[in-house]
Write a protein that holds these residues in place. Structure first.
Motif, PDB file in Angstrom:
ATOM      1  N   ILE A  19       0.845  -1.198   0.000  1.00  0.00           N
ATOM      2  CA  ILE A  19       0.000   0.000   0.000  1.00  0.00           C
ATOM      3  C   ILE A  19       0.880   1.248   0.000  1.00  0.00           C
ATOM      4  N   GLU A  20       1.940   1.241   0.765  1.00  0.00           N
ATOM      5  CA  GLU A  20       2.843   2.388   0.815  1.00  0.00           C
ATOM      6  C   GLU A  20       3.493   2.630  -0.548  1.00  0.00           C
ATOM      7  N   LYS A  21       3.905   1.559  -1.221  1.00  0.00           N
ATOM      8  CA  LYS A  21       4.475   1.696  -2.569  1.00  0.00           C
ATOM      9  C   LYS A  21       3.441   2.285  -3.524  1.00  0.00           C
ATOM     10  N   LEU A  22       2.199   1.816  -3.416  1.00  0.00           N
ATOM     11  CA  LEU A  22       1.139   2.343  -4.277  1.00  0.00           C
ATOM     12  C   LEU A  22       0.896   3.824  -3.997  1.00  0.00           C
ATOM     13  N   ARG A  23       0.943   4.220  -2.738  1.00  0.00           N
ATOM     14  CA  ARG A  23       0.769   5.638  -2.384  1.00  0.00           C
ATOM     15  C   ARG A  23       1.890   6.487  -2.970  1.00  0.00           C
ATOM     16  N   GLU A  24       3.105   5.960  -2.922  1.00  0.00           N
ATOM     17  CA  GLU A  24       4.235   6.686  -3.502  1.00  0.00           C
ATOM     18  C   GLU A  24       4.043   6.858  -5.010  1.00  0.00           C
ATOM     19  N   HIS A  34       1.176   6.839  -6.567  1.00  0.00           N
ATOM     20  CA  HIS A  34       0.041   7.743  -6.730  1.00  0.00           C
ATOM     21  C   HIS A  34       0.506   9.193  -6.620  1.00  0.00           C
ATOM     22  N   ASP A  35       1.336   9.475  -5.640  1.00  0.00           N
ATOM     23  CA  ASP A  35       1.857  10.833  -5.460  1.00  0.00           C
ATOM     24  C   ASP A  35       2.706  11.254  -6.659  1.00  0.00           C
ATOM     25  N   LYS A  36       3.517  10.336  -7.159  1.00  0.00           N
ATOM     26  CA  LYS A  36       4.367  10.629  -8.315  1.00  0.00           C
ATOM     27  C   LYS A  36       3.516  10.942  -9.544  1.00  0.00           C
ATOM     28  N   VAL A  37       2.483  10.138  -9.775  1.00  0.00           N
ATOM     29  CA  VAL A  37       1.601  10.369 -10.916  1.00  0.00           C
ATOM     30  C   VAL A  37       0.828  11.672 -10.727  1.00  0.00           C
ATOM     31  N   SER A  38       0.425  11.956  -9.504  1.00  0.00           N
ATOM     32  CA  SER A  38      -0.288  13.196  -9.218  1.00  0.00           C
ATOM     33  C   SER A  38       0.571  14.410  -9.572  1.00  0.00           C
ATOM     34  N   ARG A  39       1.828  14.364  -9.206  1.00  0.00           N
ATOM     35  CA  ARG A  39       2.737  15.457  -9.556  1.00  0.00           C
ATOM     36  C   ARG A  39       2.924  15.550 -11.069  1.00  0.00           C
ATOM     37  N   LYS A  78      -4.219  10.623 -15.551  1.00  0.00           N
ATOM     38  CA  LYS A  78      -5.342  10.646 -14.601  1.00  0.00           C
ATOM     39  C   LYS A  78      -5.938   9.254 -14.421  1.00  0.00           C
ATOM     40  N   ARG A  79      -6.009   8.485 -15.519  1.00  0.00           N
ATOM     41  CA  ARG A  79      -6.519   7.106 -15.409  1.00  0.00           C
ATOM     42  C   ARG A  79      -5.613   6.256 -14.531  1.00  0.00           C
ATOM     43  N   GLU A  80      -4.305   6.419 -14.699  1.00  0.00           N
ATOM     44  CA  GLU A  80      -3.349   5.673 -13.878  1.00  0.00           C
ATOM     45  C   GLU A  80      -3.474   6.080 -12.410  1.00  0.00           C
ATOM     46  N   LYS A  81      -3.634   7.355 -12.165  1.00  0.00           N
ATOM     47  CA  LYS A  81      -3.807   7.863 -10.798  1.00  0.00           C
ATOM     48  C   LYS A  81      -5.061   7.257 -10.160  1.00  0.00           C
ATOM     49  N   LEU A  82      -6.156   7.231 -10.910  1.00  0.00           N
ATOM     50  CA  LEU A  82      -7.396   6.654 -10.408  1.00  0.00           C
ATOM     51  C   LEU A  82      -7.244   5.160 -10.148  1.00  0.00           C
ATOM     52  N   ARG A  83      -6.562   4.448 -11.060  1.00  0.00           N
ATOM     53  CA  ARG A  83      -6.347   3.011 -10.884  1.00  0.00           C
ATOM     54  C   ARG A  83      -5.579   2.743  -9.593  1.00  0.00           C
ATOM     55  N   LEU A  84      -4.554   3.542  -9.341  1.00  0.00           N
ATOM     56  CA  LEU A  84      -3.772   3.381  -8.115  1.00  0.00           C
ATOM     57  C   LEU A  84      -4.620   3.671  -6.878  1.00  0.00           C
ATOM     58  N   LYS A  85      -5.427   4.724  -6.943  1.00  0.00           N
ATOM     59  CA  LYS A  85      -6.293   5.071  -5.811  1.00  0.00           C
ATOM     60  C   LYS A  85      -7.280   3.941  -5.517  1.00  0.00           C
TER      61      LYS A  85
END
Length: 54
Positions: A7-12, A14-19, A39-46
């Motif tokens: 989960i922590e890796k996924l959050r990292e 997600h943050d990278k894609v968000s930036r 945005k699709r990748e960010k949503l998939r990670l979320k």
């Protein structure tokens, strides 16, 4: 790898894609397609983070 570590890796990621989304939106040369893909990748990670937290 534990679930918490995953989960922590996924959050990292997600943050990278968000930036990357924010940067692409500010860049005049970015295509709408590129931004939509990010945005699709960010949503998939979320969604994956939410699923694992349930």
């Amino acid at each position: 790898m534990t679930v918490d570590a995953h989960i922590e890796k996924l959050r990292e990621k997600h943050d990278k894609v968000s930036r990357a989304v924010e940067q692409a939106q500010r860049a005049p040369g970015s295509s709408d397609f590129e931004i939509a893909e990010l945005k699709r990748e960010k949503l998939r990670l979320k969604e994956e983070i939410t699923r694992l937290n349930a």
